[in-house]
Design a protein around this motif. Sequence first.
Motif, PDB file in Angstrom:
ATOM      1  N   GLY A 236      40.772  39.886  25.924  1.00 57.07           N
ATOM      2  CA  GLY A 236      40.996  38.491  26.286  1.00 57.07           C
ATOM      3  C   GLY A 236      40.865  38.155  27.751  1.00 57.07           C
ATOM      4  O   GLY A 236      41.309  37.082  28.180  1.00 57.07           O
ATOM      5  N   VAL A 237      40.234  39.022  28.549  1.00 57.75           N
ATOM      6  CA  VAL A 237      40.030  38.729  29.972  1.00 57.75           C
ATOM      7  C   VAL A 237      38.987  37.618  30.100  1.00 57.75           C
ATOM      8  O   VAL A 237      37.878  37.737  29.577  1.00 57.75           O
ATOM      9  N   GLY A 238      39.339  36.570  30.820  1.00 59.16           N
ATOM     10  CA  GLY A 238      38.492  35.385  30.882  1.00 59.16           C
ATOM     11  C   GLY A 238      37.193  35.575  31.627  1.00 59.16           C
ATOM     12  O   GLY A 238      36.120  35.186  31.146  1.00 59.16           O
ATOM     13  N   SER A 239      37.254  36.152  32.814  1.00 56.05           N
ATOM     14  CA  SER A 239      36.055  36.332  33.631  1.00 56.05           C
ATOM     15  C   SER A 239      36.244  37.560  34.509  1.00 56.05           C
ATOM     16  O   SER A 239      37.316  37.732  35.114  1.00 56.05           O
ATOM     17  N   THR A 240      35.226  38.384  34.596  1.00 50.63           N
ATOM     18  CA  THR A 240      35.356  39.625  35.354  1.00 50.63           C
ATOM     19  C   THR A 240      33.991  40.104  35.823  1.00 50.63           C
ATOM     20  O   THR A 240      32.968  39.800  35.202  1.00 50.63           O
ATOM     21  N   ILE A 241      33.970  40.856  36.912  1.00 48.24           N
ATOM     22  CA  ILE A 241      32.742  41.395  37.503  1.00 48.24           C
ATOM     23  C   ILE A 241      33.058  42.724  38.176  1.00 48.24           C
ATOM     24  O   ILE A 241      34.221  43.101  38.313  1.00 48.24           O
ATOM     25  N   GLY A 242      32.008  43.419  38.597  1.00 47.29           N
ATOM     26  CA  GLY A 242      32.183  44.610  39.410  1.00 47.29           C
ATOM     27  C   GLY A 242      31.600  45.867  38.793  1.00 47.29           C
ATOM     28  O   GLY A 242      31.523  46.001  37.573  1.00 47.29           O
ATOM     29  N   ALA A 243      31.219  46.804  39.662  1.00 44.90           N
ATOM     30  CA  ALA A 243      30.633  48.068  39.217  1.00 44.90           C
ATOM     31  C   ALA A 243      31.679  49.119  38.882  1.00 44.90           C
ATOM     32  O   ALA A 243      31.319  50.225  38.485  1.00 44.90           O
TER      33      ALA A 243
END
Length: 289
Positions: free
Chosen positions: A177-184
């Motif tokens: 349920g994580v709304g928005s995420t980024i990253g390597a």
Amino acid sequence: MEMVTKEPSNGNVSRKRALLCPNCRRLVSADEPQCPYCGLPTPGARWKHAILTRGLNSEKRLIQTIITANVLMYLISLIMTRGGLRLSANPMFFLSPDSRGLLLLGATGTIPIDRLHHWWSLISASYLHGGILHIVFNMLALRQISPLIIHEYGTHRMFVIYTLSGVGGFLLSYLAGVGSTIGASAAVCGLIGSAIYYGKRRGGNYGQAIYRQVGGWALGIALFGVIVPGINNWAHGGGMATGILLSFAMGYNERQPVAFSHRLLAGVCMAATGGTLLWAIFTALFYRL
């Protein structure tokens, strides 16, 4: 290159062209239907294997390519930031792109997937970062762990683990349920997971040393995620678990030589990554303009 062979039946001498197998790099006849060492079909058909091997045969080139792609996507996200660059006094938000630009370029989570149906963002999100420290820390971690994984698994399996661990980590994050995420970091955690598997599976003094050292990194990442707010622990854990599972499935150099299937999967991952990033840039510019 030619090698001379003598037929035992009549003593005639014939010439056969020899080459290095594109997979295992051993000397084989060019007309072999299958490499006798690694099983690669038609090792003499160099044109067929060129697409699968280009950019994946050099350790240095592979690492540089991944870092360059991350840096380029970060610079593009800064260019697309409305209102100019953010020169915040807080180092965590220094030179951070805006959320709209990141969403257009392929941030992942429930918002872009459920609302925009951007399933391709499970790949692109690994090449986006929220600030200068974010990308610097992730690329330093990549440079530190990737030579070990390449040495023990080879460049092809390393890239498969890196790519699919990012997808696996973000998929678990989406399901959580994580709304928005980024990253390597999810992809990097996959490499850490593969190192943990290798160290534990191999054993001995060398394996145990790797297991203890990389296990310490994993513990540090877990503690950092608990202490620092805003860290996507679901992605980290999912990426690490995916790396372990992929390592179990594909094996490592000492037990399983690089197979044609590994090279094929690496080629698919490279094509999917390149195509996804180009699509993300194209669509972002289209909607931005």
